[in-house]
Design a protein around this motif. Structure first.
Motif, PDB file in Angstrom:
ATOM      1  N   LEU A  19      -5.430 -16.016   6.776  1.00 20.46           N
ATOM      2  CA  LEU A  19      -4.868 -14.676   6.660  1.00 20.46           C
ATOM      3  C   LEU A  19      -5.511 -13.758   7.674  1.00 20.46           C
ATOM      4  CD1 LEU A  19      -4.379 -14.131   2.844  1.00 20.46           C
ATOM      5  CD2 LEU A  19      -2.783 -14.916   4.574  1.00 20.46           C
ATOM      6  N   LEU A  24      -0.901 -11.483   9.202  1.00 23.25           N
ATOM      7  CA  LEU A  24      -0.346 -10.448   8.328  1.00 23.25           C
ATOM      8  C   LEU A  24       0.648  -9.586   9.095  1.00 23.25           C
ATOM      9  CD1 LEU A  24      -3.679  -9.582   6.544  1.00 23.25           C
ATOM     10  CD2 LEU A  24      -1.728 -10.737   5.517  1.00 23.25           C
ATOM     11  N   ILE A  28       4.523  -8.633   8.310  1.00 20.49           N
ATOM     12  CA  ILE A  28       5.039  -7.265   8.320  1.00 20.49           C
ATOM     13  C   ILE A  28       6.284  -7.169   9.203  1.00 20.49           C
ATOM     14  CG2 ILE A  28       4.523  -4.940   9.205  1.00 20.49           C
ATOM     15  CD1 ILE A  28       1.600  -5.445   8.184  1.00 20.49           C
ATOM     16  N   MET A  31       9.328  -8.793   7.627  1.00 20.67           N
ATOM     17  CA  MET A  31       9.987  -7.904   6.674  1.00 20.67           C
ATOM     18  C   MET A  31      10.860  -6.883   7.401  1.00 20.67           C
ATOM     19  SD  MET A  31       9.649  -8.354   3.402  1.00 20.67           S
ATOM     20  CE  MET A  31       9.815  -6.788   2.514  1.00 20.67           C
ATOM     21  N   GLU A 153       5.378 -10.340  -5.530  1.00 16.74           N
ATOM     22  CA  GLU A 153       3.999  -9.853  -5.438  1.00 16.74           C
ATOM     23  C   GLU A 153       3.889  -8.567  -4.631  1.00 16.74           C
ATOM     24  OE1 GLU A 153       1.366 -10.876  -6.952  1.00 16.74           O
ATOM     25  OE2 GLU A 153       2.294 -12.634  -7.905  1.00 16.74           O
ATOM     26  N   MET A 154       4.885  -8.324  -3.789  1.00 12.22           N
ATOM     27  CA  MET A 154       4.822  -7.147  -2.933  1.00 12.22           C
ATOM     28  C   MET A 154       5.309  -5.886  -3.640  1.00 12.22           C
ATOM     29  SD  MET A 154       6.019  -7.173   1.007  1.00 12.22           S
ATOM     30  CE  MET A 154       6.103  -8.951   0.988  1.00 12.22           C
ATOM     31  N   MET A 155       5.990  -6.077  -4.764  1.00  7.89           N
ATOM     32  CA  MET A 155       6.574  -4.925  -5.472  1.00  7.89           C
ATOM     33  C   MET A 155       5.519  -4.107  -6.199  1.00  7.89           C
ATOM     34  SD  MET A 155       9.832  -6.830  -7.235  1.00  7.89           S
ATOM     35  CE  MET A 155      10.776  -8.035  -6.286  1.00  7.89           C
ATOM     36  N   ASP A 156       5.782  -2.814  -6.309  1.00 11.19           N
ATOM     37  CA  ASP A 156       4.998  -1.985  -7.220  1.00 11.19           C
ATOM     38  C   ASP A 156       5.313  -2.437  -8.641  1.00 11.19           C
ATOM     39  OD1 ASP A 156       3.605  -0.352  -5.472  1.00 11.19           O
ATOM     40  OD2 ASP A 156       5.180   1.144  -5.371  1.00 11.19           O
TER      41      ASP A 156
ATOM     42  N   TYR B  35      10.955  -4.240  -0.481  1.00  7.92           N
ATOM     43  CA  TYR B  35      10.879  -3.379   0.708  1.00  7.92           C
ATOM     44  C   TYR B  35      10.320  -2.018   0.344  1.00  7.92           C
ATOM     45  CZ  TYR B  35      11.953  -1.989   5.472  1.00  7.92           C
ATOM     46  OH  TYR B  35      11.840  -1.582   6.782  1.00  7.92           O
ATOM     47  N   ARG B  36      10.596  -1.587  -0.855  1.00 10.25           N
ATOM     48  CA  ARG B  36      10.043  -0.319  -1.328  1.00 10.25           C
ATOM     49  C   ARG B  36       8.524  -0.389  -1.384  1.00 10.25           C
ATOM     50  NH1 ARG B  36      13.924   1.686  -5.217  1.00 10.25           N
ATOM     51  NH2 ARG B  36      12.292   2.517  -6.522  1.00 10.25           N
ATOM     52  N   GLY B  37       8.023  -1.498  -1.952  1.00  5.70           N
ATOM     53  CA  GLY B  37       6.574  -1.674  -2.021  1.00  5.70           C
ATOM     54  C   GLY B  37       5.973  -1.794  -0.637  1.00  5.70           C
ATOM     55  N   PHE B  38       6.683  -2.497   0.212  1.00  2.00           N
ATOM     56  CA  PHE B  38       6.246  -2.751   1.570  1.00  2.00           C
ATOM     57  C   PHE B  38       6.004  -1.464   2.355  1.00  2.00           C
ATOM     58  CE2 PHE B  38       7.989  -3.420   5.960  1.00  2.00           C
ATOM     59  CZ  PHE B  38       6.971  -4.191   6.474  1.00  2.00           C
ATOM     60  N   ALA B  40       5.643   1.646   0.857  1.00  2.00           N
ATOM     61  CA  ALA B  40       5.070   2.705   0.018  1.00  2.00           C
ATOM     62  C   ALA B  40       3.716   3.202   0.525  1.00  2.00           C
ATOM     63  CB  ALA B  40       4.950   2.213  -1.424  1.00  2.00           C
ATOM     64  N   HIS B  60       3.686   1.284  15.751  1.00  2.00           N
ATOM     65  CA  HIS B  60       3.448  -0.145  15.534  1.00  2.00           C
ATOM     66  C   HIS B  60       3.775  -0.969  16.766  1.00  2.00           C
ATOM     67  CE1 HIS B  60       3.436  -4.044  13.357  1.00  2.00           C
ATOM     68  NE2 HIS B  60       4.382  -4.332  14.238  1.00  2.00           N
ATOM     69  N   SER B 125      -1.483   0.362   9.475  1.00  2.00           N
ATOM     70  CA  SER B 125      -1.329  -1.085   9.382  1.00  2.00           C
ATOM     71  C   SER B 125      -2.335  -1.674   8.412  1.00  2.00           C
ATOM     72  CB  SER B 125      -1.446  -1.726  10.761  1.00  2.00           C
ATOM     73  OG  SER B 125      -2.757  -1.609  11.256  1.00  2.00           O
ATOM     74  N   GLN B 128      -0.799  -1.365   5.045  1.00  2.00           N
ATOM     75  CA  GLN B 128       0.289  -2.317   4.876  1.00  2.00           C
ATOM     76  C   GLN B 128      -0.218  -3.753   4.809  1.00  2.00           C
ATOM     77  OE1 GLN B 128       3.460  -1.768   7.798  1.00  2.00           O
ATOM     78  NE2 GLN B 128       4.882  -1.678   6.088  1.00  2.00           N
ATOM     79  N   ARG B 129      -1.222  -4.055   5.628  1.00  2.00           N
ATOM     80  CA  ARG B 129      -1.788  -5.401   5.593  1.00  2.00           C
ATOM     81  C   ARG B 129      -2.453  -5.695   4.252  1.00  2.00           C
ATOM     82  NH1 ARG B 129      -3.645  -4.483  10.913  1.00  2.00           N
ATOM     83  NH2 ARG B 129      -5.652  -3.891  10.031  1.00  2.00           N
ATOM     84  N   ARG B 131      -1.634  -4.743   1.298  1.00  2.00           N
ATOM     85  CA  ARG B 131      -0.656  -5.163   0.306  1.00  2.00           C
ATOM     86  C   ARG B 131      -0.139  -6.563   0.614  1.00  2.00           C
ATOM     87  NH1 ARG B 131       3.506  -2.383  -3.280  1.00  2.00           N
ATOM     88  NH2 ARG B 131       2.355  -0.496  -2.807  1.00  2.00           N
ATOM     89  N   MET B 132       0.119  -6.794   1.891  1.00  2.00           N
ATOM     90  CA  MET B 132       0.623  -8.094   2.317  1.00  2.00           C
ATOM     91  C   MET B 132      -0.400  -9.183   1.993  1.00  2.00           C
ATOM     92  SD  MET B 132       3.382  -9.357   3.963  1.00  2.00           S
ATOM     93  CE  MET B 132       4.079  -7.951   4.822  1.00  2.00           C
ATOM     94  N   ARG B 133      -1.668  -8.882   2.213  1.00  2.00           N
ATOM     95  CA  ARG B 133      -2.721  -9.861   1.978  1.00  2.00           C
ATOM     96  C   ARG B 133      -2.794 -10.240   0.504  1.00  2.00           C
ATOM     97  NH1 ARG B 133      -6.845  -7.004   3.674  1.00  2.00           N
ATOM     98  NH2 ARG B 133      -6.436  -7.499   5.851  1.00  2.00           N
ATOM     99  N   ALA B 135      -0.413  -9.926  -1.699  1.00  2.00           N
ATOM    100  CA  ALA B 135       0.807 -10.661  -2.053  1.00  2.00           C
ATOM    101  C   ALA B 135       0.703 -12.118  -1.593  1.00  2.00           C
ATOM    102  CB  ALA B 135       2.029  -9.994  -1.422  1.00  2.00           C
TER     103      ALA B 135
END
Lengths: 170, 170
Positions: A19, A24, A28, A31, A153-156, B35-38, B40, B60, B125, B128-129, B131-133, B135
């Motif tokens: 990771l 990561l 991103i 997505m 897992e990514m969702m709130d 995508y919302r979580g992504f 947020a 980015h 980033s 965002q990373r 959350r991605m990590r 997940a």
DNA sequence: CAGTTTATGTCAGCCTTGTTGACTTTCCAA
DNA sequence: TTGGAAAGTCAACAAGGCTGACATAAACTG
């Protein structure tokens, strides 16, 4: 084996995945680019008919849960009632959505798609499903399970609840 | 075994997956909610600083490919130059982005992040990373591969090229 | 029954971010 | 030297977010 990157590695079974920040970042960007493809097909239909993504979302969730209330839809969509109302008003005016006064609680409006509404929903979801189906086929069944697992897992937490609500058996 | 649903089944190895319309709908909703979580976490930072998602996207990709031209960025982001220009102008005015006139072709502007720009990019980033990590960790390495495979299949060919361009080794 | 809360709708105004169209400046390349 | 590409700018517009304020009806509560 030496650690690579700043975030360490994860292992399970025969698979080893690092990771790193770059890994990561790839996730991103995946997505970002995929979401564009995800919305492209219905967007084309929507523009033709003079609607936008907001209408699509409303129609989708009314179709998923017929008779849902405005408040319910608000919490799913995560927008203000003013924003939703603008969209819902055009859908009702255009005869795609019917807002029935509640029986037990007359303050509530229960939302249903009309035949025309169902037709639009079908057109939109068919286009979107086609792309999803091709992607699923090409990626294979194991990939599909992974796809769903990561997205979940990514969702709130609140959104996750909404997502799991929409599942038939569990 | 009888076929279920209107779209048939897909099988590989020991896994069997039915691509019913309902399965596909679940995939669609997973994309929507995820995508919302992504977005947020970076969104919260952006609001603080008075920027929007459009600024995030620009920052980015300038960070990913320092020295990229405006035209290049336009084709990645898929917006009009007027739309991008408005965003880019505020970033240049605020000292986050530097637009250097091209050496070989002086019409081109090569975009670079300033130190302040890099700081913002890092903040965004990193959020965002994170959350991605989480997940990725929770879903496991095989799921991550599936996640990426499905998303890649969902992209339009042009976007897929852009996505694969951003990979270090291949 | 009176008062409060809830569900919904609506008006007005603002912001971001997308769009189109027209136009200019710069400047590479044939 | 001229055509066209790259970039920037101005204007106008639309979708779809947002806040705030207010109205109405119905339900609930003491």
């Amino acid at each position: 084996m030496a650690e690579r990157g700043s975030t360490g590695a994860m292992a399970r079974g025969d698979t080893l995945l690092f990771l790193t920040d770059d890994q990561l970042r790839r996730g991103i960007e995946a997505m970002f680019f995929a979401y564009r493809g995800f919305t492209a097909d219905p967007d084309r239909i929507l523009i033709e008919k003079g609607y936008g993504r907001a209408h699509h979302r409303a129609v989708h969730f009314i179709n998923r849960t017929p008779g849902t209330t405005v408040n319910n839809l608000l919490s799913i969509l995560g927008v203000t009632k003013q924003s939703l109302n603008r969209v819902l008003r055009t859908l009702v005016d255009d005869g795609l959505v019917e807002a029935r006064v509640g029986i037990r609680d007359k303050r509530e409006r229960h939302l249903h798609l009309t035949e025309a509404g169902k037709a639009l929903e079908q057109a939109l979801s068919e286009a979107q499903r086609n792309r999803m189906r091709v992607a699923f086929r090409n990626a294979g069944p194991e990939a599909v399970q992974g796809f769903r697992a990561v997205l979940e897992e990514m969702m709130d937490p609140e959104m996750r609840r909404q997502y799991l609500d929409g599942v038939d058996q569990g």
